[in-house]
Design an enzyme around this catalytic site. Structure first.
Site, PDB file in Angstrom:
ATOM      1  N   CYS A  11       0.838  -1.200   0.000  1.00  0.00           N
ATOM      2  CA  CYS A  11       0.000   0.000   0.000  1.00  0.00           C
ATOM      3  C   CYS A  11       0.869   1.245   0.000  1.00  0.00           C
ATOM      4  O   CYS A  11       2.022   1.231   0.425  1.00  0.00           O
ATOM      5  CB  CYS A  11      -0.899  -0.012   1.230  1.00  0.00           C
ATOM      6  N   GLY A  37      -0.318   0.097  -5.049  1.00  0.00           N
ATOM      7  CA  GLY A  37      -1.646  -0.460  -4.848  1.00  0.00           C
ATOM      8  C   GLY A  37      -2.601   0.013  -5.915  1.00  0.00           C
ATOM      9  O   GLY A  37      -2.711   1.210  -6.160  1.00  0.00           O
ATOM     10  N   GLY A 112       1.169  -2.011   5.857  1.00  0.00           N
ATOM     11  CA  GLY A 112       1.857  -3.030   6.634  1.00  0.00           C
ATOM     12  C   GLY A 112       0.943  -4.179   6.985  1.00  0.00           C
ATOM     13  O   GLY A 112      -0.112  -4.380   6.372  1.00  0.00           O
ATOM     14  N   CYS A 239      12.411  -3.953   5.346  1.00  0.00           N
ATOM     15  CA  CYS A 239      12.167  -5.054   4.421  1.00  0.00           C
ATOM     16  C   CYS A 239      13.050  -4.932   3.178  1.00  0.00           C
ATOM     17  O   CYS A 239      12.971  -3.950   2.437  1.00  0.00           O
ATOM     18  CB  CYS A 239      10.697  -5.044   4.012  1.00  0.00           C
ATOM     19  N   ASP A 348      14.930 -11.260 -14.097  1.00  0.00           N
ATOM     20  CA  ASP A 348      13.787 -10.733 -13.352  1.00  0.00           C
ATOM     21  C   ASP A 348      14.203 -10.564 -11.906  1.00  0.00           C
ATOM     22  O   ASP A 348      15.210 -11.121 -11.453  1.00  0.00           O
ATOM     23  CB  ASP A 348      12.582 -11.660 -13.469  1.00  0.00           C
ATOM     24  N   ASP A 349      13.379  -9.778 -11.164  1.00  0.00           N
ATOM     25  CA  ASP A 349      13.758  -9.460  -9.788  1.00  0.00           C
ATOM     26  C   ASP A 349      13.449 -10.586  -8.813  1.00  0.00           C
ATOM     27  O   ASP A 349      14.070 -10.695  -7.758  1.00  0.00           O
ATOM     28  CB  ASP A 349      13.029  -8.185  -9.338  1.00  0.00           C
ATOM     29  N   CYS A 385       5.704 -14.432   4.552  1.00  0.00           N
ATOM     30  CA  CYS A 385       5.986 -13.111   5.116  1.00  0.00           C
ATOM     31  C   CYS A 385       4.859 -12.743   6.069  1.00  0.00           C
ATOM     32  O   CYS A 385       3.688 -12.943   5.762  1.00  0.00           O
ATOM     33  CB  CYS A 385       6.098 -12.060   4.019  1.00  0.00           C
TER      34      CYS A 385
END
Length: 451
Positions: A11, A37, A112, A239, A348-349, A385
């Site tokens: 978000c 988002g 979060g 993070c 790619d990431d 996560c």
């Protein structure tokens, strides 16, 4: 991150204090944070005595128009772009959440994910969104001159990840959890103040960065200026995925340029997983900067072999090959002149389930690629996560229980190479610890499923 991913974009929050037509500035700030988002957008604006709220499903441009923004009068505002990590995808869960009325109205928006949250509002159903639970807990605070202190004490007891914006009376509060999992930045605009999830939002509105809101800090902005107080101390653990994927590359997050970190990740990847190939092809847009670093370090040409359609929305048409395959093909197309006859390094990431990557590999081979080698500028995703990244059941993650050769076979590529966690840390060069639990299974706090 390939589009089959169930890792949801975070978000985005944006706030303004003491700026004329605050809703207009917030509207622009939310535009800049659209990448965080796309499910819903909302805004609350006013002057401290009266507040107006607008929320809607969809993108910023779909929720607001000129008349709506003009109706949100006042020099104070907060806004939110949502992609759910808790709570269902409905208008009821769109933010900001507003409770109370008159002078005691409270508006709150949140980025979060919370842990052990049932105590916040025991009377509400367990499925209630984190933000609603927080708002209901805030509702119970004593209504006296020590309200900021009461809010700090309450938030100091909250466990998990939260970067919050909160309006009460004529004050804007910006709060970050003691571990600092999610970013939050404070800036100046003319004689007023702005707060945002990322610094890129300041560029669009013409604000300048003052500093980050510190982990465990509550910033109170009023007409008399800015005051700071602590809600608690902990070892900062931002993070690492903010640098790898979430944040825009033109932002500075946790003190470092996101784009520079991604290029460094790509360079480390080229050192750890070199390949005999003819060209480097990024998966746009998430792999662009890591692919640049890989190409620079390996002295291979960077070519735009995949073209992304940025205007893909929902479609009622599902062709015979199935929805997942179709989603990849409608979002990406191969530029064959750059691919035919060449050995390709596809960068790619991150890699989640792999369904889109299988389609991309097949598309590259159909375009004449002699070989397709996949390189991922992050470690394998193998764990849940608890702090805002909506990862699917661990059993759906392609790297769980499989090593690189097995993954390559499943994807139909010639090889797969991941970045090690140690190299990820070298590229990020954090001043302290980072949260990398989704890669390592080691978290900065004791975790269990949220109630």
């Amino acid at each position: 991150m390939s589009s089959d991913s169930k890792v949801r974009e975070e978000c985005g929050v944006f706030g303004v204090f003491g700026v004329a037509a605050a809703a207009r500035t917030t509207y622009l700030g939310l535009h800049a944070l659209q990448h965080r988002g796309q499910e819903s957008s909302g805004m609350v604006a006013g002057d401290g005595a009266q507040w107006r709220r607008r929320v809607g499903m969809g993108l910023v441009d779909q929720v607001y128009d000129e008349d709506i923004v003009n109706d949100l009068a006042g020099d104070v505002a907060i806004g939110h772009n949502r992609y759910s990590t808790s709570g269902t995808s409905t208008l009821d869960n769109a933010q900001p959440v507003v409770i109370g009325d008159g002078a005691e109205t409270v508006a709150l928006c949140h980025n979060g994910n919370l842990l052990r949250r049932a105590w916040l509002a025991p009377a509400l159903p367990a499925a209630t969104s984190d933000t609603r639970l927080l708002a209901e807990a805030v509702r119970t605070l004593p209504r006296d001159g020590n309200w900021p202190e009461h809010a700090a004490n309450l938030l100091g007891r909250v466990e998990g990840a939260f970067s919050l914006l909160l309006l009460h009376r004529r004050a804007l509060y910006a709060v970050r959890d003691p571990h600092g999992f999610r970013p939050l930045v404070l800036g100046r605009l003319d004689s007023g103040w702005v707060v945002a999830s990322e610094s890129c939002a300041f560029d669009l509105v013409g604000a300048r960065v003052e500093r980050e809101v510190e982990p465990g800090e509550l910033v109170c902005i009023t007409d008399t200026g800015v005051e700071s107080r602590s809600i608690g101390m902990a070892a900062p653990s931002p993070c690492v995925f903010e640098w790898i994927y979430f944040s825009r590359p033109d932002s500075v997050v946790f003190g470092r340029s996101v784009g520079e970190v991604r290029v460094a990740l790509g360079r480390e990847l080229a050192r750890e997983a070199p390949v005999d190939a003819d060209c480097v092809v990024p998966v746009p847009d998430s792999g662009n900067f890591a692919a640049l670093g890989f190409a620079q370090e390996s002295a291979l040409p960077l070519v735009h072999g995949l073209i992304r359609n940025h205007y893909v929305g929902r479609t009622f048409i599902e062709p015979e090959q199935g929805a997942r395959d179709f989603k990849a093909r409608i979002k990406y197309n191969v530029y064959a002149p750059q691919i035919s006859g060449r050995r390709v390094v596809l960068v790619d990431d991150s890699l989640v389930r792999g369904t889109t990557m299988r389609t991309l590999a097949l598309m590259l081979r159909d375009a004449g690629a002699r070989a397709v080698h996949l390189r991922v500028s992050a470690p394998p995703l193998r764990h849940e996560c608890f702090f805002g990244v909506d990862i699917p059941d661990e059993r759906l993650l392609i790297a769980v229980g499989r090593e690189a050769p097995q993954i390559a076979h499943l994807l139909g590529v010639d090889s797969v190479g991941y970045l090690s966690l140690a190299a990820t840390m070298r590229a990020a060069q954090p001043e302290g610890a980072l949260c990398h639990g989704c890669f390592s299974g080691t978290y900065p706090v004791a975790v269990r499923a949220s109630e």
